[in-house]
Each structure stands twice: as structure tokens, then as C-alpha cells.
Design an enzyme around this catalytic site. Structure first.
Site, mmCIF file in Angstrom:
data_model
loop_
_atom_site.group_PDB
_atom_site.id
_atom_site.type_symbol
_atom_site.label_atom_id
_atom_site.label_comp_id
_atom_site.label_asym_id
_atom_site.label_seq_id
_atom_site.Cartn_x
_atom_site.Cartn_y
_atom_site.Cartn_z
ATOM 1 N N GLY A 177 -165.465 1.428 -19.180
ATOM 2 C CA GLY A 177 -165.384 1.624 -17.742
ATOM 3 C C GLY A 177 -166.191 2.804 -17.259
ATOM 4 N NE ARG A 178 -161.919 6.485 -16.367
ATOM 5 C CZ ARG A 178 -160.727 7.014 -16.542
ATOM 6 N NH1 ARG A 178 -160.407 8.138 -15.926
ATOM 7 N NH2 ARG A 178 -159.838 6.437 -17.326
ATOM 8 C CE LYS A 234 -161.148 -4.202 -17.719
ATOM 9 N NZ LYS A 234 -160.229 -3.651 -16.695
ATOM 10 C CB SER A 245 -156.212 1.891 -24.710
ATOM 11 O OG SER A 245 -156.473 1.772 -23.323
ATOM 12 C CD GLN A 294 -157.702 4.238 -21.362
ATOM 13 O OE1 GLN A 294 -156.964 4.033 -22.313
ATOM 14 N NE2 GLN A 294 -158.130 3.271 -20.579
ATOM 15 C CE LYS A 340 -153.809 -4.147 -17.380
ATOM 16 N NZ LYS A 340 -155.094 -3.953 -16.687
ATOM 17 C CG ASP A 368 -161.628 -0.342 -13.204
ATOM 18 O OD1 ASP A 368 -161.615 -1.577 -13.031
ATOM 19 O OD2 ASP A 368 -161.174 0.199 -14.225
#
Length: 484
Positions: free
Chosen positions: A456-457, A283, A374, A436, A316, A261
């Protein structure tokens, strides 16, 4: 201080005050254990007690637990519950361990009303036996028990036992997390870590076990989700994309998906080239990139071929069938041309699957349905999840799996060929400030029953994304292998 740093500091502090000790300790059960957790000592260290109470409250809030009052399991958890009660203005009850044969003869002390929901506070869980000793008298007076919060879970089957009684365990520190931190801080040797892990694995407790929380052993009932190999799962699916993914993961020995992201397409391409060797899926969120252009898809597909990974555009979709046909096939992004996988909400009904299938199936694409999420307060649960499973069953040629958080707990049967992908994964667990909730790779794969960890992060914001990706890859793959 980040949540992960706060947890690390607490673990080190517990070691300093000898609340966690290593050596040879004879437990009440007669077993000789290489580890002894003695949390009674924290009452003498106000800073530790405050930190413990704070972390336990935070994990409850992150997980969305709701309750009217709380009750600490006597005796070690009583000061923790008192601290949580005072700091958060939550009424507290007390269970008498020995009920007096005079006076009120009450087992539960405090002001409450029948039908209220009571949180159980415990310091340590091994088999869950002492928690159940508190559940019974609470239920006897009309209180409802749904959640249990604990500082340390020894990971010896206690969570499975509590779950069998419809109790949800919220643990700040799985024992494996304690061991990992102490080893990283050079406070434990690798040999000692291996010894403790072997002892824990050999002394699992089952739902029918008895004994106190310091390690009484019973017939092994590991709380690990048993799974087929990825290679075998490939033979069970009708969707080409799922088959390709199962074989890719087995061939490359990785179940890591990175949620990249980042802010621009240029950053994404650079990151993909660096971490490509470690991942099975990249992703994307193509509508995040202001510099998106017609060359984006082709460039990304070249990198996917070069490093052997698949592309998952996290679009989504959530509109009616006719609309998603255009959104998926055309527009600025032309997602179906370059993304192997995409996903959709089921809010519009089954028509959304029909629309996406019209575009994606001829191209050999796969669709994930968002069955669970999540984020805190999610509405993707219960009947919503069951409806997603039912819809998937009607489209086995196109629906390749789900975005889920705990498929091992699903009531309905689902095809073993479907892929389960779980977001919100971090090595340290915890959460962020936007709802999250994070979980560890080990827990997601072995207990929750997922197949692919989405990180992700923890990777793209790391000082060294490549090293971080390699660490997550190993953690995810080791968890998969140990659960076979």
C-alpha cells in the site's frame, strides 16, 4: 525519523564501527567467509548499543510477543539484554556459561518463578545452536521459552531450526536487508553482494546442525517454502477467477497487488493508469471515495483490460448470508458488477459464503476468506484459521484463496490451487503506529509461502509510485522464481 530510516542509519553505523566486515575470514568451522559479523564491539559505542536495544524492543512489541522476563545468551547479548531491561523495566535473568561447582551451583541466576515465560535475547543467529544452549537450562528450572529476539539473522537456516522447537524468531535485520542498504549507500559493490549471497546460499544449516553462530555449516536445509509454478497451480483450481489470476501472473511476470487506499475515486483512477503495467491486482476500498459514481466501475474495468490486471474490492463482508447478497449485488457500489475479487470474514459462519456465492459465482467472481491478518493483536489465528480452511474446502468453485500471513506454517492441508495473498508488505519491513506489521517481499514469498504481495503506502505514498511499483514487482517476482 521513520522506522525504515532508523534501520538504515543503524546498518550504516554498524558498518562504520566494523561490526559488519567484508574480506576473507576463517570461521570456527574452518570455512572461509566473505563476511564477518562481530557485534562484541558495540559495547564501546553507547549510541549503537542504545539503538540496537531500542530496535529489538520495537520488533517484539510490533509482533505482539509477551513474556515475564528475559535472558541474554552469553556473552555478546548480555549488554543488549541489560539495556533492554533497564529501558523497559523488564526483569532480567543470566545464564552461567560455566556452572560453578561451589556456592549455589546455579545455571540460571536471578529472581523468577517456575512457569514464567522468558524471552531469549541474542545478537546474531546462524544455525540457532547457541540459542538452544540457553533454552535447555531455562526449561530445566521451569521457565517457558517461546520467543527469541535477535539483531541480525544470517538467513542460514536458524529460523527454521528454532521454529522446529516451537520458538518464534524476531529479527530486526535479515542479512539480506543489511546487504541491500550497504549497496544502496555505495558501501558495498554489487559483486561483493553477490559473493556474500552465494556464500550464504551454499552454507545453509539444518535443524540438526551444531556449531557456533558465526557460520558453522551442515547439511543444507534451506528455510524456503518450495512451490509449484503459477501455470501449474492454474490447473489445480476449480474457480475461474483463480485460474485467470494464476495465468495472468505467469503471463505478465508479476505477483504485485497494490492497495490503493487513496482519498478519492479520481486519485485512484489516475494511480491505476500509472501503475497498471506493473501489477496483477488493484485493491480498492470503494467506500473511501466521496466522489464515487456510477461510472467508477466501468472506468476501472477499462483500465484493467488495458493494462491486464484484476480488481479486488477489499470489502471484508461480515454479515449473514441474506444481508451480504444485497451488499454485494446492489446498493450504491454494486461491487459484483465490476470487482473480480472480494473477501469476507468467517465470523458469521458458512452462510456468508453461500450468500456471496449466489451473486458472484454466475459472474465468474472469486472470494478470498480472511484466514489471518497482519495487524498486531489479531484474533484471526489458530482455530479461526483452521475453520477458514475447512470452509474453503467445501466451496472450491467460489472460494479462490485466502488473505493470510504465513500459510507455510498451517497445520491442515489445503489445495494448491488456492491463492494466498499477504498484506502489510514493505521492502524495509517494520511497522506503523496503528498496529500494522510489515514484512519484506522476499520473506513473504519464500518463507511464509504466500503467492501475492499486497503493498500500500510503500507505493501510493512514494515520491515516484511507478518506480516504486516496478521495484516491488521485481522483488516479488525474483522471490517467486528463486523459490520454485
Amino acid at each position: 525519523m521513520s522506522t525504515e530510516d532508523k534501520i538504515d542509519a543503524l546498518i550504516v553505523r554498524l558498518h562504520e564501527i566494523e561490526a559488519v566486515k567484508f574480506g576473507e575470514f576463517t570461521l570456527k568451522s574452518g570455512l572461509v567467509s566473505p563476511i564477518y559479523v562481530d557485534l562484541r564491539v558495540i559495547v564501546s559505542y553507547p549510541d549503537v548499543l542504545a539503538s540496537v536495544a531500542g530496535c529489538m524492543w520495537e520488533v517484539l512489541k510490533r509482533n505482539g510477543a509477551e513474556f515475564d522476563n528475559m535472558c541474554g545468551v552469553p556473552y555478546t547479548a548480555l549488554p543488549i539484554a541489560t539495556c533492554m531491561s533497564l529501558n523497559n523495566d523488564c526483569p532480567m535473568l543470566m545464564r552461567r556459561k560455566e556452572v560453578k561447582d561451589y556456592g549455589t551451583k546455579k545455571a540460571i541466576e536471578g529472581a523468577f518463578t517456575s512457569g514464567q515465560t522468558c524471552l531469549i535475547v541474542e545478537d546474531l543467529v546462524t544455525s540457532g545452536a547457541s540459542v538452544m544452549e540457553t533454552v535447555e537450562p531455562l526449561n530445566d528450572v521451569g521457565l517457558v521459552t517461546k520467543d527469541v529476539v535477535v539483531l541480525i539473522d544470517r538467513e542460514q537456516g536458524g529460523e527454521a531450526r528454532l521454529r522446529s522447537h516451537d520458538l518464534r524468531l524476531h529479527a530486526v535485520l535479515p542479512l539480506s536487508r543489511v546487504l541491500k542498504t550497504l549497496e544502496a549507500k555505495n558501501l558495498m559493490s554489487a559483486e561483493l553482494v553477490a559473493t556474500v549471497k552465494a556464500f550464504i546460499a551454499a552454507n545453509q544449516t539444518g535443524p540438526n546442525a551444531s556449531g557456533n553462530e558465526m557460520g558453522a555449516a551442515a547439511a543444507p536445509t534451506p528455510a524456503v517454502f518450495k512451490r509449484d509454478s503459477y501455470e501449474h497451480r492454474a490447473t489445480l483450481t476449480e474457480n475461474k477467477c483463480a485460474k485467470d489470476l494464476w495465468n495472468l501472473m505467469a503471463r505478465k511476470k508479476t505477483n504485485l497487488c497494490v492497495a490503493a487506499d487513496v482519498g478519492t475515486a479520481k486519485e485512484l483512477i489516475v494511480l491505476a493508469d500509472k501503475i497498471g503495467p506493473e501489477i496483477c491486482i488493484l485493491k480498492t476500498h470503494c467506500d473511501l471515495y466521496p466522489d464515487f459514481d456510477d461510472a467508477f466501475g466501468a472506468t476501472l474495468l477499462e483500465l484493467a483490460a488495458k493494462h491486464d490486471f484484476m480488481i479486488f474490492e477489499d470489502r471484508k463482508f461480515a454479515d449473514i448470508g441474506n444481508t451480504v447478497v444485497g451488499q454485494y449485488s446492489s446498493g450504491v457500489h454494486k461491487i459484483a458488477d465490476w470487482s473480480h475479487i472480494t473477501n469476507a470474514h468467517i465470523v458469521p459462519g458458512a452462510g456468508i459464503i453461500d450468500g456471496l456465492k449466489q451473486v458472484g459465482l454466475p459472474k465468474g467472481r472469486g472470494l478470498l476468506l480472511l484466514a489471518e491478518m497482519s495487524s498486531a493483536g489479531t484474533m484471526a489465528k489458530g482455530q479461526y484459521t483452521e475453520d477458514a480452511i475447512a470452509m474453503a474446502a467445501k466451496h472450491p468453485d467460489f472460494v479462490m484463496g485466502f488473505i493470510s500471513t504465513r500459510p507455510s506454517a498451517w497445520k491442515g492441508a489445503w489445495s494448491r490451487g488456492l491463492v494466498q495473498m499477504t498484506p502489510g508488505v514493505q521492502l524495509g519491513g517494520g511497522g506503523d503506529g496503528l498496529g500494522q506489521q510489515y514484512n519484506t517481499p522476499d520473506r513473504v514469498i519464500k518463507e511464509c509461502g504466500s503467492d501475492v504481495i499486497i503493498v500500500g503506502r510503500g507505493i501510493y505514498k512514494a515520491a515516484d509510485p511507478v518506480a516504486s511499483a516496478a521495484e516491488y514487482r521485481k522483488a516479488g517476482w525474483d522471490a517467486y522464481v528463486s523459490a520454485l
